[in-house]
Design a protein around this motif. Structure first.
Motif, short mmCIF file in Angstrom:
data_model
loop_
_atom_site.label_atom_id
_atom_site.label_comp_id
_atom_site.label_asym_id
_atom_site.label_seq_id
_atom_site.Cartn_x
_atom_site.Cartn_y
_atom_site.Cartn_z
N TRP A 303 0.82 -1.29 -0.12
CA TRP A 303 -0.17 0.14 -0.10
C TRP A 303 0.85 1.35 -0.10
N SER A 304 0.22 2.25 -0.64
CA SER A 304 1.13 3.43 -0.82
C SER A 304 0.77 4.22 0.39
N PRO A 305 1.55 5.24 0.91
CA PRO A 305 1.39 6.10 2.02
C PRO A 305 -0.05 6.59 1.95
N CYS A 306 -0.69 6.99 3.02
CA CYS A 306 -1.87 7.59 2.92
C CYS A 306 -1.74 9.20 2.45
N GLY A 307 -2.50 9.28 1.32
CA GLY A 307 -2.30 10.69 0.77
C GLY A 307 -3.26 11.70 1.47
N ALA A 308 -3.22 12.91 1.00
CA ALA A 308 -3.85 14.21 1.59
C ALA A 308 -5.21 13.81 1.28
N ASP A 309 -5.77 13.30 0.58
CA ASP A 309 -7.28 12.84 0.52
C ASP A 309 -7.85 11.79 1.25
N CYS A 310 -6.95 11.30 2.26
CA CYS A 310 -7.18 10.26 2.93
C CYS A 310 -7.33 8.93 2.26
N THR A 311 -6.47 8.76 1.06
CA THR A 311 -6.76 7.48 0.43
C THR A 311 -5.37 6.86 0.16
N MET A 312 -5.08 5.64 0.12
CA MET A 312 -4.00 4.99 -0.04
C MET A 312 -4.40 3.86 -1.27
N TRP A 313 -2.96 3.41 -2.18
CA TRP A 313 -3.11 2.74 -3.29
C TRP A 313 -2.23 1.66 -3.31
N ARG A 314 -2.72 0.79 -4.08
CA ARG A 314 -1.95 -0.62 -4.42
C ARG A 314 -1.99 -1.09 -5.97
N LYS A 328 -6.08 -14.90 -23.29
CA LYS A 328 -6.98 -13.72 -22.71
C LYS A 328 -6.35 -12.68 -21.71
N ASP A 329 -6.70 -11.66 -21.72
CA ASP A 329 -6.18 -10.66 -20.69
C ASP A 329 -6.54 -11.05 -19.42
N CYS A 330 -6.02 -10.41 -18.51
CA CYS A 330 -6.30 -10.83 -17.02
C CYS A 330 -7.89 -9.81 -16.93
N GLN A 331 -8.59 -10.56 -15.86
CA GLN A 331 -9.85 -10.05 -15.69
C GLN A 331 -9.68 -9.49 -14.36
N GLY A 332 -10.18 -8.06 -14.13
CA GLY A 332 -10.14 -7.23 -12.88
C GLY A 332 -9.45 -6.25 -12.98
N LEU A 333 -9.27 -5.88 -11.62
CA LEU A 333 -8.74 -4.17 -11.60
C LEU A 333 -7.14 -4.34 -11.28
N ASP A 334 -6.39 -3.64 -12.08
CA ASP A 334 -4.93 -3.58 -11.68
C ASP A 334 -4.61 -2.44 -10.68
N LEU A 335 -5.73 -1.58 -10.32
CA LEU A 335 -5.18 -0.66 -9.34
C LEU A 335 -6.36 -0.77 -8.13
N GLN A 336 -6.05 -0.69 -6.97
CA GLN A 336 -7.07 -0.61 -6.00
C GLN A 336 -6.79 0.58 -4.94
N SER A 337 -8.03 1.03 -4.39
CA SER A 337 -7.73 2.29 -3.30
C SER A 337 -8.40 1.83 -2.33
N LEU A 338 -8.00 2.53 -1.23
CA LEU A 338 -8.66 2.28 0.28
C LEU A 338 -8.64 3.53 1.21
N ASN A 339 -9.66 3.92 2.12
CA ASN A 339 -9.70 5.04 2.76
C ASN A 339 -8.72 4.68 3.72
N CYS A 340 -7.90 6.00 4.39
CA CYS A 340 -6.97 5.81 5.36
C CYS A 340 -7.85 5.95 6.61
N SER A 342 -8.12 7.06 11.01
CA SER A 342 -8.10 8.45 11.35
C SER A 342 -6.51 8.79 12.00
N GLU A 343 -5.84 7.70 12.24
CA GLU A 343 -4.68 8.07 12.60
C GLU A 343 -3.67 8.14 11.58
N GLN A 344 -3.92 7.50 10.34
CA GLN A 344 -3.07 7.64 9.17
C GLN A 344 -3.34 8.88 8.52
N CYS A 345 -4.43 9.47 8.46
CA CYS A 345 -4.98 10.40 7.82
C CYS A 345 -4.44 11.68 8.31
N PRO A 346 -3.80 12.52 7.43
CA PRO A 346 -2.94 13.96 7.93
C PRO A 346 -4.42 14.81 8.35
#
Length: 893
Positions: A303-314, A328-340, A342-346
């Motif tokens: 996971w990426s560090p929690c950003g200013a918008d309280c979202t982190m990515w992988r 066939k190509d892969c099915q599904g998402l290649d990018l996933q986000s998650l809300n941070c 309160s402790e991690q959110c700036p």
């Protein structure tokens, strides 16, 4: 009389006075003195002439100055009376001109014919002396009829020199010779490719295709014109191979397959009987196609560090593996986000914003609570009203009756328990059919009648046999949408009406039958079922690569009827039954007309409604769905082979010099044998030798046929080349039913009736068969036709118990006894083993009643030759007392 030039004219005149009075033409007026010393000279001398037929010829002699002129022929003087004399004066010189003519007849010439030539000479006199003219020969003209040497026909290669000899008939005068081609005059001046020699022979310097034709030598003189017999010159072209085409794509999408390349015998194309190209026109090579690789996801990144918008990515990538070769190509998402959290959110907002958020959440919760209370109150009020209104529970039962249909009255309820009358069958299908809700215009099955009712409304079964009205049945059947492709051929179609007791449909002499086991049709249902053969020319199966048709195309139906157990369709096949060399598939035609693979032998899925048992020459298809079926094979190696049946036919009666022998090379199935036998019977042909079987391999080599060892003194073959060939693909496709070659033989006279020869049929670089013939074409009484046209007189349709060897009640007892597994194995498994059907054990085990399926298969294998006592002996070996039941008669059952 000898006259000397030294005698003076006066003395000459006195001495011959007595002779001249009788034989000579004299001049009474003497010559002028100025010309008295001149010798006569000839202005016209007689020429050689020919007597044509009986017409006399005239000889003429003119001289000046002449006192007298006379002819003598063959040293004899011509009488004066035969001379025709004319006198004149030359206007230029004033000299007298004397002309004498005589006629010579054919009789005069023939008097001395053979001794010497007949000749005449003119003698002119003057006062000075005499002069003799040249000899003129008189001959009888003729031209004999027969040429001393006539031109002979030839077959020559392109650009080869051709010599045609001609010696004209004897004639006087000698005949002039000219040449004709196809009745047109040959002129070497306009076409320098031709040259006529001094001795009248014709030379074609370089043979061209245009020089093919009939050549005639023509001899002519003043009497007649003679033509020789025509000599046929055929300029042939030997075939030559074109360059190889590029290799085709691999037949397999994944894994091992085949690819091929071809060349054609068109460089040049063989013409006028030229030899075909030696060698194979198609090369086949194994290939391996790279299989498609479907893409796979890699592991998620951290996971990426929690950003200013309280979202982190992988993220992740489609690289394990990367898709390739159309994967066939892969099915599904290649990018996933998650809300941070309160402790991690700036913390970038003030506390007032948090208060507003909490107030909003509380307001939403209160609204949801109020809505839930309202719904509960409404539900309770409706429930209380319904309980108060219901006074009669019959409302609940009548509510499920279809609209517009009255409920069944109680007094008629006993009809539900009445058993159906099995002695009368209606013609409309009463059961539920599987509906196909497709787009408009496609075939759709409904719950209504499957076929229009017959005129009588019903059929009655007598002794298990069905009334036959094939014309009416086929007319009704082909009028419906799906069945319009059925052949309107009553000979190769059978039909019947069946209920839960089952029955059997058979196409005699074809090896094709349909067994409908008991209980396959639901009780209370009555189906009208048909069985027919489709002509291969009308049913073009989509065959690709190394695929070939191995069986007839068989239709049974109508499609869509509900069956509770599989029926068994039996038909012949022509493979060598070596499954390691084949991938054999069962194809079925869909309602839309496309052909689908429903089964591959060796890879059966027992939950599917299809199963196939392949024997040496027969396949038996277990199917729970009726339709149109065919067996298609794809060769896995060049060792895969089809069985070909080779048949020899010739005219039963021959009244001409030509005698034709036809060799049929067809798939080894009974339906094709029946078709060829019937066709030859209509053509007046008969079988002249026993059929042979040839294994035809998938080697891309053609089939060759040749004839040898004929007595040349009595017979000759009119075939210009050494053999005939049938292309590989014409045989391997299996779509051409009656492939054959014809050998035309010619006998020297009608009295020649004994024929001995050897016919050879072989695949290039493969197996072959030979037929040795030795028979009399006019007195051949061998019963080959009746021996090899199987006289199958079985009834095309049988319904009920008469269609089975095993009585119905006995069958039920055997099934109930053997279906239950026994610890010692004395159950259906031992029965399958004793009947040598244990290789299908897994298929039997997948059925609700394995014993009934085993007995169905036994019925299909032993319908004509089944022995119930043998089956009873097997039951006794198993240790079941039901074996004694076989001694009960059908009437007691």
């Amino acid at each position: 009389i000898s006259i000397s030039n030294n005698i003076k004219p006066t003395c000459f005149h006195v001495a011959l006075n007595s002779w001249c009075g009788e034989h000579a033409a004299t001049v009474t007026h003497p010559l002028p003195a100025a010309f008295s010393d001149l010798l006569p000279h000839f202005l016209l001398e007689p020429d050689d002439v020919y007597i044509v037929k009986n017409k006399p010829v005239t000889l003429t002699c003119r001289s000046t100055p002449a006192t007298q002129i006379y002819f003598k022929c063959n040293s004899e003087w011509v009488h004066q009376d035969q001379h025709l004399i004319e006198r004149d004066v030359d206007p230029a010189t004033g000299l007298p001109v004397m002309q004498v003519k005589i006629d010579i007849s054919r009789q005069q010439v023939e008097k001395i014919f053979g001794l010497e030539d007949y000749w005449c000479q003119c003698v002119a006199w003057s006062t000075t002396g005499t002069q003799k003219s040249q000899k003129a020969y008189v001959r009888i003209a003729y031209l004999r009829k027969n040429f001393e040497e006539e031109p002979l026909g030839k077959e020559v290669a392109l650009d080869q020199e051709v010599l045609l000899r001609c010696h004209p008939p004897e004639g006087v005068p000698a005949a002039e010779v000219e040449w004709q081609r196809n009745e047109g005059l040959i002129d070497p001046k306009t076409d320098p490719n031709f040259f006529i020699t001094v001795d009248h022979n014709l030379i074609i310097k370089q043979a061209r295709l245009a020089d093919t034709g009939n050549y005639t030598c023509v001899a002519k003189n003043i009497v007649a014109r003679r033509k020789s017999s025509s000599a046929t010159v055929i300029v042939y072209v030997n075939g030559g191979w074109s360059t190889w085409a590029t290799w085709s794509a691999c037949s397999a999408i994944c894994g091992r397959g085949w690819q091929k390349r071809s060349r054609s015998c068109t460089n040049p194309t063989p013409l006028n009987g030229g030899t075909s190209c030696e060698g194979q026109s198609v090369q086949k090579s194994a290939c391996t196609a790279t299989c498609p690789v479907d893409g796979g996801w890699s592991e998620w990144s951290k996971w990426s560090p929690c950003g200013a918008d309280c979202t982190m990515w992988r993220s992740r990538e489609c690289t394990q593996p990367t898709p390739s070769t159309s994967g066939k190509d892969c099915q599904g998402l290649d990018l996933q986000s998650l809300n941070c959290t309160s402790e991690q959110c700036p913390q970038t907002a003030s506390g007032a914003e948090d208060v507003a958020l909490y107030v909003g959440i509380v307001a939403v919760a209160l609204c949801l609570t109020l809505l839930l209370i309202v719904l509960v109150l409404v539900y309770r009020r409706k429930k209380e009203g319904l309980d108060a209104d219901v006074a009669d529970s019959s409302i609940l039962t009548t509510g499920f009756q279809p609209m517009g249909i009255k409920p069944t009255k109680p007094e008629n309820s006993h009809l539900l328990t009445i058993q159906p009358d099995l002695t009368t069958t209606t013609t409309s299908y009463q059961g539920t059919l599987r509906s196909r809700h497709e787009v408009a215009g496609k075939f759709s099955m409904s719950n209504g009648p499957l076929l229009e009712p017959l005129p009588n409304g019903s059929h009655t079964l007598h002794n298990g046999k069905l009334p036959s009205d094939p014309n009416d049945f086929m007319n009704r059947l082909s009028s419906q949408t799906y069945f319009k492709t059925l052949p309107r051929d009553n000979i190769n179609t059978s039909y019947g009406t069946f209920n839960f007791l089952g029955g059997r449909l058979t196409l005699p002499n074809t090896g094709i039958s349909l067994l409908i086991p008991p209980e396959a049709i639901p009780r209370g249902k009555i189906y009208e079922i048909y069985l027919t053969i489709q002509k291969k020319e009308d049913m073009r199966l989509p065959l690709a690569g190394c695929q070939t048709l191995l069986s007839p195309v068989v239709s049974c139906g109508p499609p869509g009827v509900v069956l509770t157990r599989p029926v068994i369709l039996t038909m012949d096949h022509c493979s060598d039954a070596c499954l390691e060399n084949w991938a054999i598939r069962l194809k079925k035609q869909s309602y839309e007309g496309t052909w689908e693979d429903v089964l591959q032998l060796g890879e059966e899925v027992f939950s599917e409604p299809y199963y196939c048992q392949l024997e040496a020459e027969t396949c038996r298809v277990f199917t729970e769905q009726l339709g149109r079926f065919a067996l298609v094979g794809e060769s896995l190696s060049m060792a895969a082979a089809k069985r070909l049946k080779l048949l020899l036919f010739a005219p039963a009666y021959c009244s001409t010099l030509e005698y034709n022998i036809r060799i049929y090379c067809m798939d080894d199935t009974q339906d094709l044998l029946k078709e060829v036998m019937q066709m030859e019977r209509q053509m007046g042909g008969r079988l002249i030798d026993e059929p042979h079987v040839l294994l035809f391999k998938d080697s891309y080599h053609n089939l060759r046929l040749s004839i040898h060892d004929m007595p040349q003194a009595h017979w000759r073959s009119k075939l210009l080349t050494g053999y005939q060939e049938i292309p590989f693909y014409h045989i391997w496709s299996g779509s051409q039913q009656t492939l054959h070659c014809t050998f035309t033989l010619e006998r020297q006279s009608l009295s020649t009736c004994d024929l001995t020869c050897t016919l050879c049929v072989w695949q290039v670089e493969g197996e072959g068969q030979s037929f040795t013939l030795d028979f009399n074409i006019s007195k051949d009484i061998r019963p080959l036709d009746s021996d090899f046209l199987l006289m199958d007189n079985c009834t095309p349709a049988l319904a009920g118990p008469s269609a089975f060897q095993i009585p119905y009640l006995i069958r039920q007892k055997i099934c109930s006894s053997l279906d239950t597994p026994c610890p010692n194995g004395a159950d259906w498994r031992l029965l399958a083993q004793r009947l040598k059907l244990d290789r299908h054990m897994s298929f039997f085990a997948s059925k609700a009643s394995p014993t009934s399926v085993i007995l169905d298969l036994w019925e299909t294998q032993h319908f004509h030759s089944g022995n119930l006592n043998q089956l009873a002996a097997v039951m006794a070996e198993i240790g079941k007392q039901e074996a004694m039941i076989f001694l009960v008669s059908d009437g007691e059952c």
